[in-house]
Design a protein around this motif. Structure first.
Motif, short mmCIF file in Angstrom:
data_model
loop_
_atom_site.label_atom_id
_atom_site.label_comp_id
_atom_site.label_asym_id
_atom_site.label_seq_id
_atom_site.Cartn_x
_atom_site.Cartn_y
_atom_site.Cartn_z
N TRP A 38 0.96 -1.09 -0.04
CA TRP A 38 -0.04 0.16 0.12
C TRP A 38 0.85 1.32 0.06
O TRP A 38 0.59 2.09 -0.76
CB TRP A 38 -0.88 0.07 1.21
N ARG A 44 -4.22 0.63 -1.79
CA ARG A 44 -5.24 0.44 -0.41
C ARG A 44 -5.64 -0.87 -0.19
O ARG A 44 -6.78 -1.32 -0.92
CB ARG A 44 -5.83 1.47 -0.64
N SER A 58 -8.50 -3.29 1.69
CA SER A 58 -9.77 -3.05 2.12
C SER A 58 -10.01 -2.64 3.41
O SER A 58 -9.31 -2.73 4.31
CB SER A 58 -10.73 -4.12 1.73
N GLU A 59 -11.24 -1.99 3.81
CA GLU A 59 -11.39 -1.43 5.27
C GLU A 59 -11.57 -2.96 6.18
O GLU A 59 -10.90 -2.87 7.09
CB GLU A 59 -12.99 -1.02 5.29
N ALA A 60 -11.86 -3.94 5.82
CA ALA A 60 -11.92 -5.36 6.48
C ALA A 60 -10.42 -5.79 6.73
O ALA A 60 -10.10 -6.23 7.85
CB ALA A 60 -12.40 -6.41 5.80
N LEU A 79 -7.84 -3.73 6.78
CA LEU A 79 -7.14 -2.65 7.90
C LEU A 79 -7.78 -2.83 9.08
O LEU A 79 -6.90 -3.00 10.16
CB LEU A 79 -7.51 -1.44 7.32
N LEU A 80 -8.99 -3.24 9.37
CA LEU A 80 -9.59 -3.75 10.70
C LEU A 80 -8.94 -4.86 11.55
O LEU A 80 -8.51 -4.84 12.48
CB LEU A 80 -10.90 -3.71 10.61
#
Length: 295
Positions: free
Chosen positions: A261, A267, A269-271, A273-274
Motif C-alpha cells: 500500500w 490500498r 480494504s476496510e476489512a 485494515l480492521l
C-alpha cells in the motif's frame, strides 16, 4: 543474589528472543512487495535465485562467525537440525503449491493455525503451558486474519488447502524442535533448507536470466529478506516459548499488504485494515503483558 542475576539473564534472553523473532517477521513481510516489483514472473526462477542468494549469505555469515568450526556445526546439528532444515524446505515448496492451487485469502486463513499447532505441539513435546492470555491472543489473531481476507475468500482446491496446512505444520515442527534443542546452533539447518530449495527449483525454472534491476531485488530477496531473516529467527526462536515465537511470526502476513500500500498505492480494504489492527493490537497487548509479568 545469584538467583536475581539468573532471573535478569533469563529476562534479557527472553526480550532478545522477542526482538529477533519480530525482526525476522518484519523482514519476511517485505516479500510481497519485492515479488510485485519484479519484472520476471516465472515462480521457480524467483525461488531459485532467492534460495541461492540466501544460501550464499548464510554460508558467508557462518564462515565469518565460526570460521573453521563450520564443518563441525553441520555434524553437531544432528537429526534435530535435519528436521528443522527439511521443515523449512517443505514450507518453501508448499508455499508455491498453495498459491498455485488456492487463493491467497484461504492460504492466509489456514496459515493462521500455525500458532495453535505450535502451542499444542509445544505442550505435548516440551510440556510448555500456554496461558489464557496467549490463547486469547492466538484466537484473536486468527479472527483478525479471517476478517482481513473475508472479502476475497476464494474456493481453491483441496491440494492448495493441504499445502497451506502443510506449511503451518512444518513451521510448528521447526519452532518446537529449535526450542527443544536450544543448545544446538540451527544456522546450518537454515543453510540446508535454502540449499535444498535451490536444488529443487533449479530444474523447474523456466530461465535463470533476469534483468539488472531484478538481480538487485532478488539479491535482497534472498540475502536480506530470507537469509538474514532465517538467521535472526534461528537465534531468537529458541529463547522464547514455541507458541509465542509462532504467534509473533503472524506479523509477516499482517504487514505485507501495508508495504504494498505504502510503496505501490494499493490500498487494502476496510476489512483488511480492521483485521490487521486487531492482530497487531493482540500481539502488542500479549507481548507487553508477558514482559511485565516476567519483570
Amino acid at each position: 543474589m545469584a538467583t536475581q542475576a539468573s532471573d535478569r539473564h533469563a529476562s534479557s534472553s527472553h526480550l532478545r528472543g522477542i526482538a529477533l523473532v519480530v525482526g525476522a517477521a518484519l523482514l519476511w513481510s517485505t516479500g510481497g512487495l519485492v515479488v510485485r516489483s519484479l519484472e520476471t514472473t516465472d515462480t521457480w526462477t524467483i525461488v531459485f535465485w532467492r534460495s541461492a542468494t540466501a544460501s550464499l549469505f548464510l554460508l558467508l555469515y557462518m564462515l565469518m562467525r565460526n570460521g573453521r568450526q563450520v564443518p563441525a556445526l553441520f555434524l553437531h546439528m544432528g537429526w534435530p537440525g535435519w528436521i528443522v532444515g527439511l521443515s523449512y524446505t517443505w514450507a518453501s515448496i508448499s508455499l508455491i503449491i498453495a498459491l498455485a492451487h488456492t487463493s491467497v485469502a484461504k492460504a492466509l486463513i489456514i496459515l493462521s493455525s500455525g500458532p495453535i499447532l505450535a502451542a499444542l505441539l509445544g505442550r505435548i513435546v516440551l510440556g510448555e503451558r500456554v496461558s489464557w492470555l496467549s490463547w486469547l491472543a492466538i484466537f484473536a489473531s486468527a479472527g483478525g486474519i479471517t476478517l482481513m481476507v473475508s472479502d476475497s475468500y476464494g474456493h481453491g482446491s483441496i491440494i492448495g488447502d493441504l499445502a497451506a496446512f502443510g506449511i503451518a505444520i512444518a513451521q510448528a515442527i521447526a519452532v518446537v524442535t529449535m526450542r527443544r534443542h536450544r543448545d544446538i546452533q540451527m544456522m546450518p539447518a537454515m543453510l540446508v533448507a535454502t540449499s535444498l530449495a535451490a536444488l529443487i527449483s533449479l530444474p523447474l525454472a523456466g530461465t535463470l536470466m533476469v534483468s539488472a534491476m531484478d538481480a538487485v531485488l532478488l539479491t535482497f530477496f534472498g540475502a536480506g529478506q530470507l537469509g538474514l531473516g532465517l538467521a535472526m529467527f534461528s537465534i531468537g526462536a529458541p529463547l522464547i516459548p514455541a507458541a509465542q515465537a509462532a504467534l509473533l511470526n503472524v506479523v509477516e502476513p499482517i504487514l505485507g499488504p501495508l508495504w504494498v500500500w505504502l510503496a505501490l498505492g494499493e490500498r487494502p480494504s476496510e476489512a483488511a485494515l480492521l483485521g490487521g489492527a486487531i492482530v497487531l493490537a493482540a500481539l502488542a497487548v500479549h507481548t507487553a503483558a508477558d514482559l511485565m509479568r516476567r519483570r
